[in-house]
Motif scaffolding. Structure first.
Motif, PDB file in Angstrom:
ATOM      1  N   ALA A  84       0.831  -1.211   0.000  1.00 45.69           N
ATOM      2  CA  ALA A  84       0.000   0.000   0.000  1.00 45.69           C
ATOM      3  C   ALA A  84       0.866   1.262   0.000  1.00 45.69           C
ATOM      4  O   ALA A  84       0.562   2.234  -0.704  1.00 45.69           O
ATOM      5  CB  ALA A  84      -0.924  -0.007   1.218  1.00 45.69           C
ATOM      6  N   ILE A  85       1.943   1.253   0.772  1.00 46.41           N
ATOM      7  CA  ILE A  85       2.850   2.406   0.797  1.00 46.41           C
ATOM      8  C   ILE A  85       3.489   2.613  -0.572  1.00 46.41           C
ATOM      9  O   ILE A  85       3.588   3.749  -1.061  1.00 46.41           O
ATOM     10  CB  ILE A  85       3.933   2.204   1.882  1.00 46.41           C
ATOM     11  N   TYR A  86       3.888   1.524  -1.201  1.00 48.22           N
ATOM     12  CA  TYR A  86       4.495   1.654  -2.533  1.00 48.22           C
ATOM     13  C   TYR A  86       3.498   2.235  -3.532  1.00 48.22           C
ATOM     14  O   TYR A  86       3.815   3.159  -4.292  1.00 48.22           O
ATOM     15  CB  TYR A  86       4.993   0.294  -3.010  1.00 48.22           C
ATOM     16  N   ARG A  92       4.249   5.428  -9.828  1.00 53.10           N
ATOM     17  CA  ARG A  92       3.667   6.391 -10.747  1.00 53.10           C
ATOM     18  C   ARG A  92       2.380   5.826 -11.334  1.00 53.10           C
ATOM     19  O   ARG A  92       2.149   4.617 -11.335  1.00 53.10           O
ATOM     20  CB  ARG A  92       4.663   6.709 -11.867  1.00 53.10           C
ATOM     21  N   ASP A  93       1.558   6.726 -11.843  1.00 49.16           N
ATOM     22  CA  ASP A  93       0.287   6.314 -12.438  1.00 49.16           C
ATOM     23  C   ASP A  93       0.540   5.837 -13.863  1.00 49.16           C
ATOM     24  O   ASP A  93       0.442   6.587 -14.833  1.00 49.16           O
ATOM     25  CB  ASP A  93      -0.708   7.481 -12.425  1.00 49.16           C
ATOM     26  N   ARG A  98      -1.947   0.535 -12.708  1.00 49.36           N
ATOM     27  CA  ARG A  98      -3.403   0.416 -12.831  1.00 49.36           C
ATOM     28  C   ARG A  98      -3.819  -1.049 -12.930  1.00 49.36           C
ATOM     29  O   ARG A  98      -4.844  -1.455 -12.369  1.00 49.36           O
ATOM     30  CB  ARG A  98      -3.904   1.199 -14.045  1.00 49.36           C
ATOM     31  N   LEU A  99      -3.025  -1.841 -13.624  1.00 47.26           N
ATOM     32  CA  LEU A  99      -3.307  -3.280 -13.699  1.00 47.26           C
ATOM     33  C   LEU A  99      -3.151  -3.936 -12.335  1.00 47.26           C
ATOM     34  O   LEU A  99      -3.919  -4.850 -11.980  1.00 47.26           O
ATOM     35  CB  LEU A  99      -2.379  -3.944 -14.724  1.00 47.26           C
ATOM     36  N   ILE A 100      -2.153  -3.488 -11.564  1.00 43.87           N
ATOM     37  CA  ILE A 100      -1.968  -4.033 -10.220  1.00 43.87           C
ATOM     38  C   ILE A 100      -3.187  -3.735  -9.349  1.00 43.87           C
ATOM     39  O   ILE A 100      -3.710  -4.621  -8.645  1.00 43.87           O
ATOM     40  CB  ILE A 100      -0.694  -3.454  -9.578  1.00 43.87           C
ATOM     41  N   GLU A 154      -6.031   3.554   0.561  1.00 44.64           N
ATOM     42  CA  GLU A 154      -7.002   4.647   0.658  1.00 44.64           C
ATOM     43  C   GLU A 154      -6.729   5.514   1.880  1.00 44.64           C
ATOM     44  O   GLU A 154      -6.872   6.746   1.822  1.00 44.64           O
ATOM     45  CB  GLU A 154      -8.420   4.079   0.724  1.00 44.64           C
ATOM     46  N   ALA A 155      -6.317   4.897   2.984  1.00 48.11           N
ATOM     47  CA  ALA A 155      -6.000   5.670   4.189  1.00 48.11           C
ATOM     48  C   ALA A 155      -4.781   6.560   3.968  1.00 48.11           C
ATOM     49  O   ALA A 155      -4.748   7.715   4.419  1.00 48.11           O
ATOM     50  CB  ALA A 155      -5.756   4.717   5.362  1.00 48.11           C
ATOM     51  N   LEU A 156      -3.788   6.047   3.264  1.00 46.59           N
ATOM     52  CA  LEU A 156      -2.595   6.840   2.980  1.00 46.59           C
ATOM     53  C   LEU A 156      -2.910   7.996   2.032  1.00 46.59           C
ATOM     54  O   LEU A 156      -2.419   9.121   2.222  1.00 46.59           O
ATOM     55  CB  LEU A 156      -1.511   5.953   2.377  1.00 46.59           C
ATOM     56  N   ARG A 157      -3.729   7.743   1.026  1.00 44.56           N
ATOM     57  CA  ARG A 157      -4.081   8.796   0.077  1.00 44.56           C
ATOM     58  C   ARG A 157      -4.967   9.864   0.711  1.00 44.56           C
ATOM     59  O   ARG A 157      -5.035  10.999   0.212  1.00 44.56           O
ATOM     60  CB  ARG A 157      -4.793   8.188  -1.131  1.00 44.56           C
ATOM     61  N   ALA A 158      -5.635   9.522   1.808  1.00 48.33           N
ATOM     62  CA  ALA A 158      -6.505  10.496   2.475  1.00 48.33           C
ATOM     63  C   ALA A 158      -5.728  11.540   3.277  1.00 48.33           C
ATOM     64  O   ALA A 158      -6.278  12.581   3.634  1.00 48.33           O
ATOM     65  CB  ALA A 158      -7.492   9.781   3.393  1.00 48.33           C
ATOM     66  N   VAL A 159      -4.467  11.265   3.566  1.00 55.64           N
ATOM     67  CA  VAL A 159      -3.648  12.242   4.299  1.00 55.64           C
ATOM     68  C   VAL A 159      -3.394  13.446   3.394  1.00 55.64           C
ATOM     69  O   VAL A 159      -2.976  13.288   2.240  1.00 55.64           O
ATOM     70  CB  VAL A 159      -2.313  11.607   4.738  1.00 55.64           C
ATOM     71  N   PRO A 160      -3.638  14.665   3.871  1.00 53.46           N
ATOM     72  CA  PRO A 160      -3.471  15.859   3.014  1.00 53.46           C
ATOM     73  C   PRO A 160      -2.073  15.966   2.415  1.00 53.46           C
ATOM     74  O   PRO A 160      -1.066  15.686   3.092  1.00 53.46           O
ATOM     75  CB  PRO A 160      -3.747  17.018   3.980  1.00 53.46           C
ATOM     76  N   GLN A 161      -2.007  16.372   1.178  1.00 57.77           N
ATOM     77  CA  GLN A 161      -0.725  16.503   0.484  1.00 57.77           C
ATOM     78  C   GLN A 161       0.155  17.548   1.137  1.00 57.77           C
ATOM     79  O   GLN A 161       1.393  17.477   1.048  1.00 57.77           O
ATOM     80  CB  GLN A 161      -0.976  16.860  -0.982  1.00 57.77           C
TER      81      GLN A 161
END
Length: 281
Positions: A84-86, A92-93, A98-100, A154-161
């Motif tokens: 998840a961290i990776y 990169r996107d 995306r397949l992963i 999802e939890a990691l992406r929710a942290v503000p940039q």
């Protein structure tokens, strides 16, 4: 119709739907408690089964369930959080990532019996671990990985940039930012995914049926290469395979499994609330 009235009607409909969904679950849980409570005693919890599992207790099944859950956590949690961290912080996107993500989503919907057959072929037969706690834990870990990865990402992406920008601007490396800033803030969501995955592992029957569960084994395992009884499979056996099984023992076993899963939920809720109280956003 005024806007306030439409809002009230909407909330009323949502409340009605919530009641319709929750009420049958509460009735089912209440029925299990009422039927299973007479069987609960110190003897039922702490003794070995006897008389063809028609008497005695479920202690080996409780110990086996705990060992399988801990084994699943040992294998699945570090790997799931690392993936998840990776995906959230380093990858990169691209088409590959995306397949992963698509593969992870699809794996989360695979029936548990498929994981059981996979564990039988890979761990029990090919790697020759045999029917053992190790084989069962690895199979359950593979099954829970998609849940843990998705929730943790999802939890990691929710942290503000802005948290990352400030940390990097102060001279921290990306790994230091992830480890000391992002991950502590995302911990409540990560714990949610971990607990959901472990709860599924604790309640599954098909994967352990092929890899670890014993029909009747009135002793405790001595190593990770031993078979063990487990509450989900034990409940299946006494409900379908043992003639003349007292009904209160069946519901008592179901109640023990229910309490085990709910205890994990309560522990997770307490831990999440404490970490959320320390969160800075």
């Amino acid at each position: 119709m005024s806007r306030q009235l439409r809002q009230q009607i909407g909330f009323a409909l949502l409340s009605l739907v919530t009641i319709i969904v929750v009420l049958p679950i509460l009735v089912l849980v209440g029925y299990i408690v009422v039927q299973g409570a007479p069987a609960i005693s110190w003897e039922f919890i702490a003794e070995m089964p006897r008389d063809g599992m028609r008497a005695g207790g479920v202690w080996p099944a409780i110990v086996g369930t705990v060992l399988l859950t801990l084994g699943t956590a040992v294998f699945a949690v570090p790997l799931g959080v690392a993936v998840a961290i990776y995906l959230a912080e380093y990858a990169r996107d691209t088409l590959f990532t995306r397949l992963i993500r698509l593969a992870i989503i699809n794996l989360a919907g695979v029936p548990s019996v498929v994981y059981g057959l996979f564990g039988l072929g890979l761990f029990v037969i090919f790697l020759q671990f045999g029917n053992s706690i190790l084989s069962g834990s690895l199979t359950l870990a593979i099954m829970t990985l998609p849940i843990i990865i998705s929730a943790a990402e999802e939890a990691l992406r929710a942290v503000p940039q802005s948290f990352r920008i400030v940390s990097l601007s102060l001279g921290a490396t990306q790994w230091q930012t992830v480890r000391r800033v992002v991950l502590p803030q995302a911990l409540p969501g990560v714990l949610t995914g971990v607990i959901l995955g472990l709860e599924r592992a604790a309640g599954e029957t098909a994967p352990i049926l092929f890899t670890v569960a014993a029909f009747f084994l009135p002793r405790l395992p001595h190593s990770i290469f031993d078979q063990t009884m487990a509450l989900p499979y034990h409940l299946f056996v006494i409900s379908t395979q043992v003639p003349g099984m007292p009904v209160h023992i069946q519901y008592g076993t179901a109640l023990v499994l229910l309490v085990f899963v709910l205890s994990m939920n309560v522990l997770a809720a307490i831990t999440r609330s404490r970490f959320r109280a320390k969160r800075q956003w």
